[in-house]
Enzyme design. Structure first.
Site, PDB file in Angstrom:
ATOM      1  N   ASN A  52       3.213  26.391 170.214  1.00 15.30           N
ATOM      2  CA  ASN A  52       3.283  27.684 170.915  1.00 15.30           C
ATOM      3  C   ASN A  52       2.420  28.670 170.129  1.00 15.30           C
ATOM      4  O   ASN A  52       2.289  28.576 168.906  1.00 15.30           O
ATOM      5  CB  ASN A  52       4.719  28.190 170.985  1.00 15.30           C
ATOM      6  N   HIS A  65       1.867  32.842 169.466  1.00 11.32           N
ATOM      7  CA  HIS A  65       2.515  34.143 169.635  1.00 11.32           C
ATOM      8  C   HIS A  65       1.542  35.206 169.112  1.00 11.32           C
ATOM      9  O   HIS A  65       0.942  35.029 168.037  1.00 11.32           O
ATOM     10  CB  HIS A  65       3.824  34.181 168.841  1.00 11.32           C
ATOM     11  N   GLY A 123      -4.093  32.739 181.833  1.00  4.96           N
ATOM     12  CA  GLY A 123      -4.674  31.477 181.382  1.00  4.96           C
ATOM     13  C   GLY A 123      -5.943  31.620 180.568  1.00  4.96           C
ATOM     14  O   GLY A 123      -6.784  30.721 180.542  1.00  4.96           O
TER      15      GLY A 123
END
Ligand code: GRF
Length: 206
Positions: free
Chosen positions: A105, A107, A12
């Protein structure tokens, strides 16, 4: 303040970046919910310390991927999330129609290279080093029907050094991710992203 939800699977660190910037008033979002695919994700502790509601939802807790995603969508609806951020979330998220182009998202490589099934975490950096490329970085993209495939919102780059290991490269990439993700979240919640096919253009700040 736009309510958002953050999906995690691990430590996290990126969630913490969003929490810190939100609490500092730098990012116009309220993190309304953190959902983890793992009960042992340290990101759950980070959310709890920030007073953010959390949930653990996975195929193990729900019995199937379909029921997992249904449960996530139900929780998203209940918390009123207007956008969703996958920050180190390792499963594929089948988002509901009303969240089209509202799920981000990140990456840790320059998609479309070094992405797709199996390429997550250190596997990504191992593949980058093995390929011999001299530049890596991170990609923030809108989630679509395929893994690591949606239209790219923004990318940040960093050098790949001769003596890099997967860990030293990951650390350098992460310094770029910490900047890229909040910036992309801001663009999304400020409605400054215009999606034209595979291209995502940015509108100027008002
Ligand atoms: C980042 O490298 C991100 O690109 C990938 O997961 C990592 C973040 O993990 N998807 P976390 O925020 O420390 O859980």
């Amino acid at each position: 303040m736009t309510p958002i939800a953050v999906l995690i699977s691990g430590t996290g660190r990126l969630l913490q970046e969003l929490i810190d910037r939100s609490q500092a008033g730098e990012l116009p979002v309220k993190i309304a919910l953190v959902i983890s695919s793992s009960p042992s994700a340290y990101g759950l502790e980070r959310a709890a310390q920030a007073g953010i509601p959390t949930a653990v939802v996975s195929t193990r807790t729900e019995g199937s991927e379909a029921r997992r995603d249904e449960k996530i969508c139900l929780l998203l609806e209940r918390c009123g999330a207007q956008a969703v951020v996958l920050a180190g979330y390792l499963a594929y998220f089948r988002y509901p129609q009303q969240l089209t182009n509202r799920v981000l998202n990140i990456h840790p490589a320059l998609l479309p290279g070094f992405g797709g099934k199996g390429l997550w975490g250190h596997h990504v950096h191992e593949a980058v080093l093995k390929s011999g490329v001299k530049v890596s970085g991170c990609t923030v993209h809108l989630v679509d029907e395929h893994y690591d495939h949606g239209p790219i919102v923004l990318q940040r780059t960093c050098p790949v050094l001769d003596d890099d290991t997967p860990d030293t490269l990951a650390a350098r990439v992460f310094q770029e991710e910490r900047l890229a993700l909040p910036q992309a979240v801001r663009l999304l919640v400020e409605k400054r992203l215009v999606v034209e096919g595979r291209r995502v253009k940015q509108l100027p700040a008002q």
